[in-house]
Design an enzyme around this catalytic site. Structure first.
Site, PDB file in Angstrom:
ATOM      1  N   SER A 140       0.805  -1.220   0.000  1.00  0.00           N
ATOM      2  CA  SER A 140       0.000   0.000   0.000  1.00  0.00           C
ATOM      3  C   SER A 140       0.837   1.268   0.000  1.00  0.00           C
ATOM      4  O   SER A 140       0.400   2.298  -0.534  1.00  0.00           O
ATOM      5  CB  SER A 140      -0.980   0.003   1.178  1.00  0.00           C
ATOM      6  OG  SER A 140      -0.318  -0.273   2.389  1.00  0.00           O
ATOM      7  N   HIS A 192       1.989   4.644   4.114  1.00  0.00           N
ATOM      8  CA  HIS A 192       1.046   5.335   3.229  1.00  0.00           C
ATOM      9  C   HIS A 192       1.469   6.784   3.018  1.00  0.00           C
ATOM     10  O   HIS A 192       1.494   7.279   1.888  1.00  0.00           O
ATOM     11  CB  HIS A 192      -0.362   5.325   3.841  1.00  0.00           C
ATOM     12  CG  HIS A 192      -0.996   3.981   3.883  1.00  0.00           C
ATOM     13  ND1 HIS A 192      -2.276   3.779   4.361  1.00  0.00           N
ATOM     14  CD2 HIS A 192      -0.544   2.755   3.510  1.00  0.00           C
ATOM     15  CE1 HIS A 192      -2.578   2.489   4.281  1.00  0.00           C
ATOM     16  NE2 HIS A 192      -1.542   1.862   3.770  1.00  0.00           N
TER      17      HIS A 192
END
Length: 220
Positions: A140, A192
């Site tokens: 991610s 992230h």
């Protein structure tokens, strides 16, 4: 300032090529998805501890912050991106990797995607480790880097063919902040954040450099 005639002609050719070209997965995108799938199988989706430990940035508990890496196991800087903990985690990341990776390979080239994956993967992993410790994994951070890159290219270099729906940006940024609340469980939020910033900076710089050169490459 009006565009030069040659630039306008190149822009029209670029747009026609982009619209007419069939969408197909890029080779690096396919390879990354395949690696994640194999790792998910071998690690039993993160439940086989002895396998997972080989791919973590560090096992922890040794002398110094990253003893394995300083001991020569440099692959650990990147390999956490291939770990996924659960089928939803894997599928979610692979779907975004498929879409964003393919469009970057198609419009910027495989080398551009490779560079972005390596840099964003390593830096987002290191950032996550510094602020939250060694026990994390997932693509991610890279996915957010790809999102940031496409977002900035679409915003500042629309002639390149990149496009990103506003709703997608809102959804992904909303998901980013939702994860930060802890409502969806343990998430590598720092990965992230680092990934998103890296991708945005990379995309912005690439857009400005390309604009200053006045070139319109299309790669497939």
């Amino acid at each position: 300032m009006p565009l030069e005639p040659d630039y306008e002609a190149a822009l029209r050719r670029n747009e026609r090529t982009i619209r007419s070209a069939p969408i197909r997965l890029g080779p690096l995108t396919v390879a990354l998805i395949a690696i994640c799938a194999v790792v998910a199988f071998l690690s039993k989706l993160g439940h086989k501890d002895e396998f997972v430990e080989k791919l973590l940035i560090t096992r922890g508990g040794g002398e110094g912050p990253l003893p394995e890496i300083f001991g020569g196991q440099f692959w650990r800087l990147l390999t956490p991106v291939f770990l996924h903990f659960g089928i939803v985690h894997l599928v979610f990341n692979m779907l975004w990797l498929k879409d964003l990776g393919t469009v970057i390979e198609r419009l910027s080239g495989t080398r551009a995607l490779l560079g972005l994956v390596l840099v964003a993967g390593v830096l987002s992993n290191v950032g996550q480790f510094i602020f939250a410790g060694p026990f994390f994994g997932g693509m991610s951070g890279v996915v957010y880097a790809l999102l940031g890159y496409v977002w900035m290219k679409a915003r500042f270099d629309p002639a390149s063919g990149f496009h990103l729906e506003k709703q997608i940006v809102i959804m992904m940024i909303g998901w980013f902040f939702l994860c930060m609340t802890g409502a969806v469980g343990p998430v590598a939020n720092y990965a992230h954040g680092f990934g998103l910033v890296i991708g945005m900076v990379w995309g912005f710089v690439a857009a400005k450099l390309r604009s200053s050169r006045g070139s319109l490459p299309v790669r497939f």
